[in-house]
Design a protein around this motif. Structure first.
Motif: not given
Length: 996
Positions: A190-218
């Motif tokens: 989240q960055l003030i009014g910006l909001f990013l959500l990512i959801y994965a199916a049960p079969r997909v979630a265990p295969t996801i790694s190296s998750v990294s997030t960031a905010s850039i205010g302009t």
């Protein structure tokens, strides 16, 4: 404003030097001592990755919506984003023929009725909507980008130094309630009014790694978060890198606003930074820490690009000629739209133009050439396809898209030109509508021109590389042209007839980089950074016209991604094969050591014998009683060996380091001055045949650990890792049997311990017969012993020489030790604790030659330790809160109580727990008797009173801090006041009993 967070869902290919790694096979030029680490094993496995990857397929749904901070918008999120509802087929060129579209025989709710029943408390999509876009469990990965979940136009919100968590919680709850069961949130930013959500199916979630997030205010000042982006990077199946960018760029229709939008986008690209990325070989990737190093990227949000070079009113009326047909004849919305159209379409004649004529006239106003290119309106529309029919929506959209600023910026290489593309725009502009309306564009006083502000772009690794190759080729052509001109070729002075052709790489060739048809082509193979061949295909790209709760229409796109994914079972099989091969290749040139453990025979009940346990066995271990074992490390190899303990493999709830907190190691020699930079701990080099002794001491002193051991929630077991550099690690198990202690328990538990002490109660009989004692036996026995020993110490002191200083001249004795410390003093205290734990006489803990003064001090120190270790204290936090409330009321009312009344108030509160009250009485009575014994040796009355006052003050201070288990205020003044009140609680009893 820029921030970053990180979430690790699975143990991805992070580099780590794991103990026990197999050495690599030395090459012809390798030194005999060169061996492998986990790095070489991982690299060897990674080189065989083709053997353990399998084809995978996933649908990715990307959605974006500017909710304008309007209440109730979250009610619609499940309907359009998850269920695919709210699409108007008549206002979209996109074909939905492959969708079922059944509504169980029920008719889709008409637009007029839908608008009339709109509510902030319910979804606004039409009833009986079957949903035309894939959703639910068909989607493997949902990525939702929201803008303006709070009012970013408010300076108060924009300048907040933190994100307001309440709106994001509300949106998360709405999304999670709508998703099928089992979907897991893998990223959030989240960055003030910006909001990013990512959801994965049960079969997909265990295969996801190296998750990294960031905010850039302009936004404001170029850095605040009222504008900018939130980004996320993840790795799918350990092979495919995905990046998601949710943005809100600068608003406004002026040229300066356009340039600021381009600047915002460039800032997001340059300032977005992710956590380092490691491949399957454990090597840090050169790319992947910023946007551009991924395999597939999705950029979506309110990009705010407008339609340029055309009157906004004309665009509004042109589009409303299409949207008015959605309404019933005579309905309020249709009348409102017709009134808008009538203002522009009045003619000098009495003829009433039909809609086709109106569209033609507006199109002619927008594009003067269209009058010669458009077939006559009298031609029947059913003889034309949509692309040729002037009255069709497709023709209208085609006439507007050349004016789209985003496409123009892509064509002129000012923004989003480096490989970004977009699906065909077959839907109406998504902004700006009257809230609650399907087709009424902004009817406010501003009457903003419609625009495709909300967009979803995407880019593959292949797209970016192709663009870079094109730029390189153009630069090479430019340099060749300059070189030719420098040689007189192409110079104006040269006869132009001698030049066969004139080529300008900046203007010739393709008119622009943007290709609107590229997205409809068959998916092409994309070579990923990991070397796999993936494919992506855009299935759907559309807006949800019939969502009414915002002035923006939500937009989503569905992609099908074919990729290669790591199969954990196949990888494990390859890992085992590689490990065996490397193990077989080991040779005698590697350092080798032998570890010899000095076993001790421990006959204590409940402890394992040395023969039952491999490694270092400490046998039975007691509280605050150090125990040492010795190991010998001998170099039995042919080359020098550098050894040292290294970080253990620990779980999330364990403290890292080379040893647990209750263990320490000591080598019998100095460490190497120069040791490998990769090793933070001391190392020792042994020549062949050399050896070193290591003392390993186990010492349980932390009361928190004692409580966990007493309750069976912890154990004294660990595995030390002896690192032999360039050799095989040795794993040294450490084991000890905890001997339960009476320390660290609560008063409630202590009064239930049967006769024989806590050691005897290990069979589970403790507490089976109810409360056995009025107070903990330990408090009774310790206070009784101190009273007796102080009396004897005072008597012994009277028989000593006059010049020898009596112990009571040290205020606070016997709780302030006068005896010399050392091993014997420590052993005495250990034996006193052992007497308490086994319910044996305390007197047996001391050697016969030890005097009463030293004994009294040892027992007094043990009492202080016992009281400090009590989990609930003699006066618990609850009791103190009640006591302090009474004291504060008395202070405020300025009521003066006699000592008797004051004591009565305290005892009334303590009697709620008889065991605590009795313990309190034992302690205060003991203190009074100590003071009485000390004063009995004094004949000078003035000295007696001074000594009494000093001892009362010292005892009150010491015991108030120990027996009352409640936090002190942080404010200095309040802290002093509370400390004074606590001392008074102890002091009033000492004074009273002393006077009696």
């Amino acid at each position: 404003m820029s921030s970053s967070t990180r979430l690790e869902l699975s143990p991805g290919p992070q580099i780590r030097e794991t103990p026990g790694a197999f050495p690599s096979t030395p090459g012809e030029t390798d030194s005999p001592s060169v061996v492998s680490s986990q790095h070489s094993l991982s690299k060897a496995v990674y080189e065989r990755r083709a053997e353990y990857t399998v084809p995978g397929k996933i649908r990715i749904k990307v959605g974006t919506w500017n909710v304008a901070a309007l209440p109730g918008t979250e009610k619609d999120i499940g309907s359009w984003f998850v269920e695919g509802k709210g699409i108007s087929e008549s206002l979209s060129v996109l074909s939905f023929e492959d969708k079922d579209g059944t509504t169980d025989g029920q008719t889709l709710e008409d637009v007029d009725h839908q608008e009339a029943r709109r509510s902030k408390k319910k979804p606004t999509v039409p009833s009986n909507d079957p949903g035309l876009v894939p959703g639910g469990e068909e989607i493997g990965l949902y990525a939702l980008g929201l803008q303006e979940i709070i009012d970013v136009s408010s300076a108060t919100e924009a300048l907040k130094p933190y994100n307001d968590p309440w709106p994001s919680r509300r949106w998360k709850r709405a999304v999670e309630d709508a998703l099928p069961e089992g979907y897991i949130k893998v990223a959030e930013q989240q960055l003030i009014g910006l909001f990013l959500l990512i959801y994965a199916a049960p079969r997909v979630a265990p295969t996801i790694s190296s998750v990294s997030t960031a905010s850039i205010g302009t936004g404001l000042m170029g850095y605040l978060g009222n504008k900018g982006a939130v980004v996320a990077r993840l790795v799918l199946g350990e092979t495919t890198r995905l990046v998601f960018v949710d943005c809100h760029l600068a608003a406004g229709a002026e040229k300066a606003n356009l340039e600021r939008r381009n600047w915002d986008a460039s800032q997001v690209l340059s300032r977005a930074k992710f956590d380092p990325l490691y491949n399957g070989a454990g090597e840090r990737e050169e790319t992947g820490e910023s946007i551009g190093g991924e395999d597939f990227a999705f950029w979506f949000g309110d990009l705010n690009y407008r339609l340029e070079g055309m009157p906004g009113d004309d665009v509004r009326r042109l589009l409303m000629l299409h949207t008015k047909n959605e309404y019933r004849q005579g309905g309020p919305s249709k009348r409102k739209i017709s009134a808008e159209l009538a203002l522009q379409n009045k003619t000098s004649s009495n003829d009433t133009p039909n809609d086709t004529d109106r569209k033609s006239r507006i199109l002619h106003h927008i594009h003067p050439r269209s009058s010669t290119e458009t077939p006559p309106s009298s031609l029947a529309s059913d003889t034309l396809d949509d692309s040729s029919d002037p009255s069709s929506l497709q023709t209208t959209l085609a006439s507007l898209l050349p004016h789209d600023q985003l496409h123009q910026q892509m064509q002129t290489r000012k923004a989003f030109h480096d490989g970004w593309r977009e699906g065909p725009i077959d839907f109406l502009p998504t902004y700006k509508y009257d809230v609650g309306s399907v087709g009424m564009f902004d009817s406010s006083e501003k009457k903003r021109g419609p625009s495709w502000c909300d967009r979803i772009l995407y880019r593959t690794r292949r797209d970016k590389l192709a663009y870079e190759e094109k730029v390189s080729a153009e630069e090479a052509s430019r340099k060749r042209d300059q070189e030719m001109k420098s040689h007189g070729i192409g110079d104006p002075a040269v006869n132009q007839e001698e030049v066969l052709f004139d080529y300008d790489p900046t203007t010739d060739g393709d008119d622009h980089d943007y290709n609107p048809d590229a997205d409809t082509e068959d998916p092409e193979k994309v070579t990923t950074a990991a070397g796999f061949q993936d494919k992506i295909h855009l299935e759907y790209y559309t807006s949800h016209q019939r969502v009414l709760s915002s002035d923006h229409k939500p937009l989503d796109a569905v992609f099908t991604l074919n990729y290669e994914a790591v199969d954990p079972d196949l990888k494990a099989k390859v890992h085992q094969e590689v490990a065996r091969q490397l193990d077989k290749a080991e040779n005698e040139g590697r350092p080798a050591v032998t570890v010899v453990v000095d076993h001790h025979h421990d006959q204590h009940a409940g402890s394992k014998s040395s023969s039952d346990h491999e490694g270092v066995d400490f046998g039975g271990v007691r509280f605050d009683s150090p125990k040492t074992r010795t190991i010998t490390i001998a170099n039995t190899g042919r080359v020098p060996a550098t050894v040292g303990f290294t970080d253990r493999i620990v779980s999330a709830d364990q403290k890292s380091g080379d040893a647990p907190p209750w263990l320490r190691m000591h080598f019998d020699r100095s460490s190497d001055k120069d040791h490998p930079a990769s090793e933070p701990h001391d190392v020792y080099t042994l020549e062949p045949g050399d050896a070193v002794n290591v003392d390993i001491t186990l010492h349980v002193k932390d009361i928190g650990l004692v409580r966990m051991l007493n309750e069976g929630h912890a154990n004294l077991e660990d595995v030390l890792v002896l690192r032999i550099h360039n050799g095989r690690d040795h794993f040294l198990p450490v084991h000890a049997t905890w001997l339960p202690s009476s320390f660290g328990r609560s008063i409630g538990h202590s009064v239930n311990v049967p006769g024989g002490g806590v050691r005897k109660s290990q069979d589970g009989n403790a507490g089976s017969q109810g409360v056995k004692w009025s107070a903990p036996r330990e408090i009774f026995r310790l206070t009784e012993s101190i009273e007796d020993l102080v009396e004897r110490a005072v008597a012994e002191s009277g028989m000593k020489a006059d010049d020898e200083k009596p112990p009571w001249e040290e205020v606070g004795w016997p709780f302030i030790s006068l005896a010399e410390g050392g091993k014997e003093n420590q052993k005495c205290k250990e034996r006193v604790r052992e007497a308490l734990d086994n319910d044996t006489p305390i007197a047996s803990a001391f050697p016969a030659e030890m005097g009463a003064m030293q004994r009294a001090e040892a027992v007094a120190t043990t009492l202080l330790c016992f009281l400090t270790s009590l989990q609930d204290g003699v006066i618990s936090e609850t009791m103190w809160i009640e006591l302090e409330k009474i004291i504060v009321q008395r202070e405020r009312s300025k009521t003066h109580l006699s000592a008797d009344d004051e004591r009565m108030q305290i005892l009334d509160t303590l009697t709620a727990s008889p065991a605590h009250s009795t313990s309190f009485t034992f302690i205060t009575t003991m203190l009074v008797k100590i003071i009485s014994e000390v004063l009995s040796q004094m004949t000078d009355e003035s000295k007696r009173e001074a000594t009494r006052t000093k001892f009362e003050e010292a005892f009150a201070s010491t015991f108030a801090e120990i027996i009352i288990k409640a936090l002190l205020p942080t404010n200095a003044k309040e802290r002093r006041t509370t400390q004074a009140r606590r001392k008074r609680v102890i002091g009033v009893f000492i004074e009273e009993l002393g006077d009696s």
